[in-house]
Design a protein around this motif. Structure first.
Motif, PDB file in Angstrom:
ATOM      1  N   GLN A  13       0.795  -1.123  -0.053  1.00  0.00           N
ATOM      2  CA  GLN A  13       0.097  -0.121   0.077  1.00  0.00           C
ATOM      3  C   GLN A  13       1.027   1.162   0.015  1.00  0.00           C
ATOM      4  OE1 GLN A  13      -4.093   0.986   2.006  1.00  0.00           O
ATOM      5  NE2 GLN A  13      -2.474   1.227   3.488  1.00  0.00           N
ATOM      6  N   ARG A  27       0.932   4.095  -2.885  1.00  0.00           N
ATOM      7  CA  ARG A  27       0.435   5.459  -2.570  1.00  0.00           C
ATOM      8  C   ARG A  27       0.958   6.650  -3.400  1.00  0.00           C
ATOM      9  NH1 ARG A  27       1.100   5.333   3.008  1.00  0.00           N
ATOM     10  NH2 ARG A  27      -0.903   4.478   3.470  1.00  0.00           N
ATOM     11  N   ILE A  62      -6.175   5.743  -3.226  1.00  0.00           N
ATOM     12  CA  ILE A  62      -6.578   4.967  -2.138  1.00  0.00           C
ATOM     13  C   ILE A  62      -7.748   5.547  -1.512  1.00  0.00           C
ATOM     14  CG2 ILE A  62      -5.824   3.419  -0.124  1.00  0.00           C
ATOM     15  CD1 ILE A  62      -2.779   3.866  -1.271  1.00  0.00           C
ATOM     16  N   ASP A 117      -7.583   5.428   3.222  1.00  0.00           N
ATOM     17  CA  ASP A 117      -6.290   5.326   3.454  1.00  0.00           C
ATOM     18  C   ASP A 117      -5.927   5.605   4.674  1.00  0.00           C
ATOM     19  OD1 ASP A 117      -3.644   5.145   3.055  1.00  0.00           O
ATOM     20  OD2 ASP A 117      -3.469   7.108   1.817  1.00  0.00           O
ATOM     21  N   PHE A 147      -5.801  -4.393   0.992  1.00  0.00           N
ATOM     22  CA  PHE A 147      -6.270  -2.759   0.800  1.00  0.00           C
ATOM     23  C   PHE A 147      -6.739  -2.680  -0.734  1.00  0.00           C
ATOM     24  CE2 PHE A 147      -2.966  -1.475  -1.983  1.00  0.00           C
ATOM     25  CZ  PHE A 147      -1.847  -2.620  -1.595  1.00  0.00           C
TER      26      PHE A 147
END
Lengths: 125, 444, 494
Positions: free
Chosen positions: C367, C371, C376, C379, C386
């Motif tokens: 993740q 990012r 996302i 988040d 995720f």
């Protein structure tokens, strides 16, 4: 999208023709469902319907949807050929794609073509 | 023992990228009072220790290949499994893949299931098969779901033959308790009654009639008349069939059955103390939208290759949610592959041979047992590889005596039918084994 | 191009060809049943053993698998399946024991099942466990049946509403539908938790219970889990936990301790039973004390206590108010329970906690790497998985295109278009059995694909291009509905 002026439309995307009593799904609905591969009409000729009763079940390759009666009345005709050619709902939703005909009842809370177009535009994301 | 391939240095680097100091810091969202419980489990074993421990546990069973002579069937059968079946099943490409959601890289699984569907449809004489259910009993229960959906809940009665496997009937009842279904016809546990006792229960409220072929007691009936009556009343008929028997017997499709289901464990799947097995489900094309379970269909890829995809998925739970016919999600993919390999490698000849050996040996056993004083058979109907033996003493007593001599006698039909034993014979039983059984009972 | 297609076994068939031959009969011959009961033809293929082996070997090469590469299919926990499991479940004592043989001849099996029940109780904090359900969805159905039976036993028949968050798996509402209950959908809040206001509004004395996946399908552990459970219980409802995401909780928290009443396990996810191309799975169910009497029948218990010298005698027992039998026999013993038992045996308490910690570390690491490149929507620190959005501003590239392009980089795509509450969702679950190099290669490929979506979107729309098969025509499959093949016309006359 295409929404003929002579028809009335439900929020759940069915159209109703006050002149003939015919019922079907809108061009917007068939487009959202994409390629329709299955349709089953859930009511029979002679049945009395109230507004909002499920009248058909439609499946595409990626979605499934119930179709509800936009008007009340007695079912006077069912488009029996539709289950053999479900793609008709994509190609001719307002013509050959009609699902049932109703008589002797009253339309539910429906929109005119202009109102329905505005409503659909508001739903686009 | 661990299967985590991350070194402490890599772990620390990763934690830094994430922005936390320790592994425990990743769990701040968990309520503190319940965080990190100390589990009371046995200490971890290495692979070598685990292998020894499991071998001990397995060998404390008595099994039907090395320790016991078995005449026990009743829904699970000891058949020979050709070597090639497990060699194919052990391919990591098959057993470590998942449901073929991405058809471009799952054609192996998809084509194998398509072939499985084809084999089952050919065997049962039906038009379509799904990709399988958990077992024969749940497949029979899903037949009730199909019928319920077909009549849109307007018919709520299931007529169940008392000669359907008792556990299958229990499962049908478990499944249908939420739908307000009525189950009739099987309140009398009586092996004497055949399809003629079922027919009077069928009426205009009946959505489904379920019978077994050969029935739980091994008997073979032609259900054509029963099916005709059911159809006259507008009801559907589900036949629970034994797949080995279908290599010899008239397929239920020819009798007019609407749904043919059953347990395909006899097709290359080990007894495994009851599972996992393989429920097959075949029907007519007109019911395909009401059938639960995964379906593989043929299509074409963008490059013009014939290929296969999961199809009609919009009728399944992940799209239809609470409106789906069933909540079923998986099939028994790997075991459908086992069945496909089994049928392929035996082929039409080999499968006929298996069926014929079962039939011949069962009839030899029946004829010999029938000669014994106090034992008899009800021969009102032909049987396949299983039969009810009337015994001079309670079947439980006979089974205990046989077990003392290393023989699993059969399925005790008590308490309802307490002097009756359901005896199964397959190609795995040699003449010597049958003669041993007969000799033991003679001495008793 | 169309040269890679493998014929079906029906097409490969040749009249008179033989595979495995059975021995001749060693008993006197009996007449067959009357002709009217026999089949006239058995339209099955005829092949030699080598034909069969080559055919299925070829098919196996068309598959992507965990043994072959990274398979970050969200919600499916595609972890590595230890090979020892395969040997364990094929030990002759397990392989050749009949489900109906007397308990005293199957004590090894029963001991294994008993210990498995006890271990699952300990891991989850529940009072009772059934091993019978065949898969997660089957366990869910058993769980909902028990919830219904519980209310019914108290004469509480007004309860017809099941609360289900919008992020839930489709099996949750489908299980509820099988019982004729009404589904009430509860929205998620901006942090991916259950929206407490909406939940509060839905809680009344008609609630059967709530079905909650926690961590949910966004990979988020609900930050108000105790409040959620209290609200449902205060209105007399029962709390169902979907155990699909248990991999994140092993040794971290026990759902039973949090107050859940019932939860199914997915032994094929959490405890390394291989997924088998879509099954068989195994879906035991754990319940709190108040549901224990409703468990499916039968359970394994000690029927005669042992002592230092003699092992206890195990046997089957029926719970007092059992909902009945879920399937024939006793659950997915050989292919499910034995493999999962072996896995737990080799891990112990600390090993299980390691699994959860590294599964969560791997997900958070990926993740973090994605990012900035991918949006996302929820988040924060995630659990074992995720969700990112598979779309970019000013581009018509969709999650589907990204998924297909990942195949060109030799990765299995994440789950796409689920959960439904995230547009163009890509749900990524790396599991604990991947090393940092693999995660980095995957992140690099995802970042490269994001670049390609701007510079060469046609590469994504046309993907995959390096796999043996291209995109499939799903409309053709659904419309033509060819579900079976047959021997060629006139085959048996040849």
């Amino acid at each position: 999208m295409n929404a003929p002026e002579n028809l009335k439309y439900a929020k759940s995307d069915e159209w109703f023709d006050p002149a003939t009593g015919a019922v079907g799904i809108s061009d917007y609905a068939q487009n959202q469902l994409s390629d329709i591969v299955f349709v089953e009409i859930l009511v029979e000729e002679g049945e009395e319907l109230t507004v909002g009763k499920p009248i058909a079940s439609v499946e595409s390759v990626k979605a499934s949807s119930e179709i509800y009666a936009p008007a009340s009345g007695r079912v006077s005709a069912v488009n029996k050929g539709l289950s053999e050619k479900p793609e008709t709902l994509n190609s001719d939703p307002y013509g050959e794609g009609w699902m049932i005909k109703l008589e002797g009842g009253a339309a539910g809370d429906l929109m005119d073509a202009g109102g329905y177009e505005t409503y659909c535009e508001g739903r686009a994301h | 023992m661990t299967y985590i391939p991350i070194s402490p240095a890599e772990r620390d680097a990763m934690l830094q990228t994430v922005g936390v100091k320790t592994l425990d810091d990743l769990f701040d969202a968990i309520p503190k009072t319940h965080r990190f419980p100390q589990l009371d489990l046995p200490p971890a074993l290495t692979e070598m220790e685990a292998a020894a421990h499991l071998a001990d546990m397995a060998s404390s069973n008595e099994n039907v290949r090395q320790d016991l002579i078995s005449f026990l069937g009743a829904g699970a059968y000891n058949h020979y499994i050709p070597s090639v079946v497990d060699h194919i099943l052990r391919r990591g490409e098959f057993y470590t893949a998942y449901t073929p959601y991405q058809p471009e890289i799952s054609q192996g699984t998809l084509q194998a299931i398509f072939e499985y569907q084809s084999l089952m449809a050919n065997l049962t004489g039906m038009e379509v098969s799904n990709a399988s259910h958990y077992d024969g009993a749940t497949a029979a229960a899903e037949a009730a779901n199909l019928a319920y959906a077909q009549f849109r809940g307007k018919r709520k009665k299931i007529v169940l033959s008392p000669a359907v496997h008792p556990q299958y009937r229990e499962v049908i009842r478990t499944y249908s308790q939420g739908m307000g279904l009525e189950t009739v016809g099987d309140d009398i546990e009586n092996s004497e009654s055949g399809p003629e006792a079922v027919i009077p229960h069928i009426d205009e409220a009946t959505m489904l009639v379920t019978v077994q072929y050969p029935d739980f007691f091994g008997r073979i009936y032609d259900y054509a008349d029963l099916i005709k009556t059911a159809h006259e009343k507008g009801a559907l008929v589900c036949v629970v069939a034994n797949p080995t028997a279908l290599a010899m017997l008239k397929p239920p499709g020819e009798m007019g059955a609407d749904i043919v289901v059953g347990e395909a464990q006899p097709f290359g799947i080990p007894l495994w103390y009851g599972g996992p097995y393989l429920g097959f489900f075949t029907t007519k094309k007109s019911y395909v939208h009401k059938m639960a379970g995964r379906l593989v269909g043929e299509t074409m890829d963008a490059r013009g290759n014939r290929s296969y995809v999961l199809t009609l998925t919009a009728r399944e739970q992940h799209i239809k949610r609470e409106r789906a016919t069933s909540n079923i999600c998986t099939n028994q993919g790997l075991l459908a592959l086992a069945a496909a390999v089994y049928v392929s490698v035996l082929g039409r000849q080999g499968l006929r041979e298996v069926a014929n050996l079962c039939y011949q040996k069962a009839h030899y056993a029946a004829a010999e047992l029938e000669k014994l004083k106090g034992f008899s058979l009800n021969r009102s109907a032909p049987f396949f590889h299983e039969f009810v033996l009337n015994t001079p003493k309670p079947a439980g007593e006979i089974n205990r005596y046989l077990l003392d001599h290393g023989v699993l006698g059969g399925y005790d039909l008590g308490p309802g039918m307490k002097n009756q034993l359901l005896v199964a014979v397959t190609e795995m039983n040699s003449k010597d084994e049958i003669d041993t059984l007969v000799a033991l009972l003679k001495e008793m | 191009m169309a040269n890679i297609v493998e014929p079906t076994i029906f097409e490969l068939s040749s009249p008179g060809r033989r595979g495995v031959t059975m021995p001749a009969s060693d008993v006197p011959t009996t007449d067959l049943p009357p002709q009217s009961l026999l089949r006239s033809d058995l339209p099955l293929p005829e092949l030699a053993e080598v034909d069969v082996v080559r055919h299925y070997m070829k098919l196996s090469t068309f598959n992507y698998s965990v043994d072959g590469g990274f398979y970050p299919l969200g919600s499916c926990t595609m972890k590595y399946n230890p090979k020892i499991n395969e040997d364990a479940c094929r030990l002759p004592g397990f392989l050749f024991s009949h489900p109906l043989q007397p308990a005293e001849t199957a004590q090894g099996n029963l001991a294994l099942m008993y210990e498995m029940q006890e271990w699952l109780k300990e891991i989850s904090g529940f009072a009772g466990v059934t091993l019978q359900p065949a898969a997660g969805a089957h366990g869910e159905f058993a769980g909902v049946l028990m919830m219904a039976a519980y209310h019914k036993s108290r004469g509480d028949t007004r309860r017809v509403k099941m609360l289900i968050p919008d992020a839930a798996h489709g099996t949750n509402p489908a299980s509820v539908g099988m019982l004729g209950f009404t589904v009430v959908t509860i929205p998620s809040d901006p942090r991916g938790n259950v929206d407490l206001e909406a939940l509060k509004a839905a809680c009344d004395d008609t609630v059967v219970g709530m079905m909650l996946t926690n961590p949910n399908t966004l990979g988020m552990f609900d930050e108000h889990i105790e409040d959620v459970i209290k609200m449902v219980k205060d209105c007399g409802g029962l709390m169902y936990g979907d155990g699909a995401n248990l991999n994140a909780l092993l040794g971290i928290v026990r759902p039973g301790d949090l107050g859940f009443d019932v939860m199914h396990f997915n032994l094929h996810k959490t405890f390394s039973v291989p997924h088998g191309g879509g099954g068989p799975g195994s879906g035991p169910v754990g319940v709190s004390q108040r549901l224990a009497d409703f468990l499916p029948s039968p359970l394994v218990d000690i029927v005669e206590e042992g002592d230092d010298e003699i092992a206890p005698l195990y046997g089957f027992v029926a719970p007092k108010h059992s909902i009945g039998r879920m399937k024939a026999f006793h659950g997915h013993f050989g292919g499910g329970l034995v493999r999962a038992y072996t896995y737990i045996l080799m891990h112990g308490a600390d090993g299980l906690k390691d699994i959860a910690q590294y599964a969560v570390l791997n997900a958070n690491y990926l993740q973090a790497r994605l990012r900035g490149t991918y949006r996302i929507p929820y988040d924060r620190i995630c659990m074992h998985e995720f969700v990112v959005e598979g779309r970019f501003d000013g581009s018509d590239v969709r999650a589907l295109d990204i998924s297909k392009r990942l195949m060109d980089y030799n990765f299995h795509p994440p789950t796409n278009y689920f959960p439904l509450i995230v547009p163009e969702a890509l749900m990524i679950e790396p599991t604990e059995t991947e090393n940092k190099d693999t995660l980095d290669r995957f992140a690099d490929a995802m970042i490269k694909i994001a670049e390609e979506s701007q510079t060469q979107p046609e590469l994504l729309h046309g993907a995959p291009s390096t796999t043996r098969f291209g995109r499939m025509d799903e409309v053709k499959a659904a419309r033509e509905l060819v579900l079976c093949c047959w021997l060629p016309e006139g085959y048996s006359d040849q």
